[in-house]
Design a protein around this motif. Structure first.
Motif, PDB file in Angstrom:
ATOM      1  N   ALA A 204       0.826  -1.172  -0.065  1.00 12.60           N
ATOM      2  CA  ALA A 204       0.002   0.012  -0.109  1.00 12.60           C
ATOM      3  C   ALA A 204       0.855   1.183   0.110  1.00 12.60           C
ATOM      4  N   HIS A 205       2.214   1.105  -0.307  1.00 15.10           N
ATOM      5  CA  HIS A 205       3.023   2.172  -0.282  1.00 15.10           C
ATOM      6  C   HIS A 205       3.134   2.882   1.022  1.00 15.10           C
ATOM      7  N   ARG A 206       3.157   2.370   2.005  1.00 13.16           N
ATOM      8  CA  ARG A 206       3.235   2.749   3.391  1.00 13.16           C
ATOM      9  C   ARG A 206       4.628   1.893   4.097  1.00 13.16           C
ATOM     10  N   LEU A 207       5.371   2.542   4.706  1.00 13.52           N
ATOM     11  CA  LEU A 207       6.429   1.901   5.514  1.00 13.52           C
ATOM     12  C   LEU A 207       6.046   1.913   7.039  1.00 13.52           C
ATOM     13  N   TRP A 234       1.378  -4.550  20.415  1.00  3.38           N
ATOM     14  CA  TRP A 234       2.034  -3.304  19.790  1.00  3.38           C
ATOM     15  C   TRP A 234       0.953  -2.815  18.744  1.00  3.38           C
ATOM     16  N   ASP A 235       1.311  -1.766  18.281  1.00  3.82           N
ATOM     17  CA  ASP A 235       0.515  -1.026  17.012  1.00  3.82           C
ATOM     18  C   ASP A 235       1.690  -0.626  16.141  1.00  3.82           C
ATOM     19  N   THR A 236       1.270   0.055  15.138  1.00  4.87           N
ATOM     20  CA  THR A 236       2.306   0.683  14.093  1.00  4.87           C
ATOM     21  C   THR A 236       2.058   2.005  13.748  1.00  4.87           C
ATOM     22  N   VAL A 237       3.135   2.584  13.443  1.00  2.02           N
ATOM     23  CA  VAL A 237       3.180   4.038  13.062  1.00  2.02           C
ATOM     24  C   VAL A 237       3.686   4.029  11.582  1.00  2.02           C
ATOM     25  N   GLN A 238       3.280   5.008  10.828  1.00  2.00           N
ATOM     26  CA  GLN A 238       4.027   5.383   9.488  1.00  2.00           C
ATOM     27  C   GLN A 238       5.338   5.861   9.432  1.00  2.00           C
ATOM     28  N   ALA A 239       6.310   5.446   8.695  1.00  2.00           N
ATOM     29  CA  ALA A 239       7.506   6.241   8.532  1.00  2.00           C
ATOM     30  C   ALA A 239       7.154   7.642   7.673  1.00  2.00           C
ATOM     31  N   SER A 240       7.877   8.513   8.137  1.00  2.00           N
ATOM     32  CA  SER A 240       7.865   9.898   7.115  1.00  2.00           C
ATOM     33  C   SER A 240       8.419   9.789   5.771  1.00  2.00           C
ATOM     34  N   GLY A 241       9.366   8.747   5.717  1.00  2.00           N
ATOM     35  CA  GLY A 241      10.009   8.431   4.590  1.00  2.00           C
ATOM     36  C   GLY A 241      11.498   9.095   4.609  1.00  2.00           C
ATOM     37  N   GLU A 242      11.657  10.156   5.409  1.00  2.00           N
ATOM     38  CA  GLU A 242      12.780  10.677   5.396  1.00  2.00           C
ATOM     39  C   GLU A 242      14.070   9.872   6.153  1.00  2.00           C
ATOM     40  N   GLY A 243      15.376  10.054   5.852  1.00  2.00           N
ATOM     41  CA  GLY A 243      16.337   9.272   6.660  1.00  2.00           C
ATOM     42  C   GLY A 243      17.751   9.807   6.047  1.00  2.00           C
ATOM     43  N   THR A 244      18.716   9.193   6.694  1.00  2.00           N
ATOM     44  CA  THR A 244      20.197   9.483   6.152  1.00  2.00           C
ATOM     45  C   THR A 244      20.687   8.171   6.225  1.00  2.00           C
ATOM     46  N   VAL A 245      21.659   8.009   5.649  1.00  2.00           N
ATOM     47  CA  VAL A 245      22.798   6.757   5.218  1.00  2.00           C
ATOM     48  C   VAL A 245      23.542   6.566   6.664  1.00  2.00           C
ATOM     49  N   PHE A 246      23.338   5.529   7.296  1.00  2.56           N
ATOM     50  CA  PHE A 246      24.095   5.414   8.798  1.00  2.56           C
ATOM     51  C   PHE A 246      25.399   4.439   8.396  1.00  2.56           C
ATOM     52  N   SER A 247      25.222   3.650   7.526  1.00  2.00           N
ATOM     53  CA  SER A 247      26.270   2.881   6.947  1.00  2.00           C
ATOM     54  C   SER A 247      26.029   2.321   5.493  1.00  2.00           C
ATOM     55  N   TYR A 248      26.715   1.949   4.848  1.00  2.82           N
ATOM     56  CA  TYR A 248      26.509   0.943   3.598  1.00  2.82           C
ATOM     57  C   TYR A 248      27.669   0.289   3.014  1.00  2.82           C
ATOM     58  N   VAL A 249      27.477  -0.691   1.964  1.00  2.00           N
ATOM     59  CA  VAL A 249      28.394  -1.231   1.425  1.00  2.00           C
ATOM     60  C   VAL A 249      28.015  -1.270  -0.036  1.00  2.00           C
ATOM     61  N   ARG A 295      15.282   9.851   0.635  1.00  2.00           N
ATOM     62  CA  ARG A 295      14.160   9.722   1.046  1.00  2.00           C
ATOM     63  C   ARG A 295      13.419   8.493   0.446  1.00  2.00           C
ATOM     64  N   LEU A 296      12.437   7.816   1.223  1.00  2.00           N
ATOM     65  CA  LEU A 296      12.046   6.718   0.777  1.00  2.00           C
ATOM     66  C   LEU A 296      11.085   6.876  -0.718  1.00  2.00           C
ATOM     67  N   GLU A 297      11.179   5.652  -1.488  1.00  2.00           N
ATOM     68  CA  GLU A 297      10.268   5.446  -2.685  1.00  2.00           C
ATOM     69  C   GLU A 297      10.079   4.004  -2.826  1.00  2.00           C
ATOM     70  N   PHE A 298       9.210   3.700  -3.733  1.00  2.00           N
ATOM     71  CA  PHE A 298       8.722   2.177  -3.851  1.00  2.00           C
ATOM     72  C   PHE A 298       9.311   1.807  -5.134  1.00  2.00           C
ATOM     73  N   LEU A 299      10.085   0.582  -5.330  1.00  2.00           N
ATOM     74  CA  LEU A 299      10.612   0.408  -6.695  1.00  2.00           C
ATOM     75  C   LEU A 299       9.916  -1.142  -7.153  1.00  2.00           C
ATOM     76  N   ARG A 300       9.172  -0.774  -8.174  1.00  2.00           N
ATOM     77  CA  ARG A 300       8.627  -2.036  -8.639  1.00  2.00           C
ATOM     78  C   ARG A 300       9.622  -2.881  -9.460  1.00  2.00           C
ATOM     79  N   VAL A 301       9.750  -4.103  -8.712  1.00  2.00           N
ATOM     80  CA  VAL A 301      10.795  -5.271  -9.763  1.00  2.00           C
ATOM     81  C   VAL A 301      10.134  -6.305 -10.549  1.00  2.00           C
TER      82      VAL A 301
END
Length: 317
Positions: A204-207, A234-249, A295-301
């Motif tokens: 549903a395009h919700r993280l 528990w319940d859920t909250v929807q992420a805003s979609g904003e973030g930063t790269v904490f680490s990567y490979v 920023r979050l986006e959804f990739l159709r594979v």
């Protein structure tokens, strides 16, 4: 050995192997000891887990200890049937004499507490067709164990092994996957009762991030219980979609037909404070940097499947 296995394997009927599916591997098995505080303490010390939920008068056992209470020595456990041994013997006789554990999957229904008496039943859930692996040809065998506490289902443990005929040293490696295999054949995630809601959200395009109903702590990835307090609600909250790269490979190897290396896999810290592993898109992989805003986006594979990915802010394809 591999050639011998191939010759013998011709007489091994897959229908005969599948006849073992559904047969009991153990019935009315009993744990040798009740759930107890000393074993919980040893486990937590070995794992470096200092969660307060695992100590004190209201302690629970770490969920991943589910199988611990059913394990026995080389002599086996009470309740073991001959079906599993017969299946392994049949594979041995066909030349698939080596074994390697490949993976396990656990589902948790209720927490285990000191004093709980453990019983269990196990079934041969599936036997795969003949598979070619880098180790050699063989069959994957999956068993499912239902673990009970006081007669009540506490969790399920699936365990998978590969019974294979090792390739001869110096033999040609397995042929590469067919080049016509489409990149759309992206590997599917394991979806179970504990994380199905997350994947429903993605569709549903919700993280969605889990939030503990007892202490309010946010957690990701999805888990059956809270890491902070052990709460089960528990319940859920929807992420805003904003973030930063904490680490990567940056992945270059091994090549896989569903992917196009090199590509960047990032550990993304969301604005909400939790972290998620996903692809970083929008810039060449060598341009990804720690601290980069995304920023979050959804990739159709493919026609049925989308994934959450993170695009470098301000970038365009």
């Amino acid at each position: 050995m591999a050639a011998e296995a191939e010759a013998q394997g011709e007489t091994l009927s897959y229908e005969g192997l599948r006849a073992f599916e559904g047969l009991a591997a153990a019935t009315a098995g009993e744990g040798r000891d009740p759930v107890n505080a000393p074993m919980i303490r040893h486990w937590c010390e070995a794992m470096g887990d200092t969660n307060p939920a695992y100590e004190g008068p209201d302690a629970i056992a770490p969920p991943t200890m589910l199988q611990v209470w059913t394990m026995a020595g080389l002599s086996g456990y009470a309740g073991r049937t001959g079906a599993y041994d017969d299946l392994l013997a049949l594979l041995d006789g066909a030349g698939y004499t080596s074994v390697v554990a490949t993976d396990c999957e656990q589902e948790y229904v209720r927490p285990l507490r000191p004093g709980d008496s453990i019983t269990f039943d196990a079934v041969i859930e599936s036997v795969s067709p003949l598979k070619k692996t880098k180790l050699g040809e063989g069959h994957f065998v999956t068993t499912r164990m239902d673990v009970r506490a006081g007669g009540e289902l506490a969790g399920t443990h699936r365990f998978r092994i590969l019974k294979y005929a090792p390739r001869r040293r110096g033999a040609d490696p397995p042929a590469p996957r067919a080049p016509e295999r489409s990149r759309s054949a992206r590997p599917r995630p394991v979806v179970n009762r504990d994380n199905a809601g997350f994947w429903d959200g993605v569709a549903a395009h919700r993280l969605l991030i889990q939030r503990c109903g007892d202490c309010g702590t946010l957690r990701f990835p999805w888990l059956p219980g809270c890491n902070a307090c052990g709460g089960q609600e528990w319940d859920t909250v929807q992420a805003s979609g904003e973030g930063t790269v904490f680490s990567y490979v940056v992945m270059h190897h091994p090549p896989f037909p569903a992917f196009d290396p090199p590509y960047a896999v990032g550990l993304i810290e969301l604005a909400e404070g939790v972290r998620i592993v996903s692809n970083v898109t929008g810039v060449p992989p060598e341009k990804v940097r720690i601290g980069m805003p995304v920023r979050l986006e959804f990739l159709r594979v493919d026609e049925e499947y989308e994934l959450p990915v993170f695009r470098a802010e301000g970038e365009r394809v």
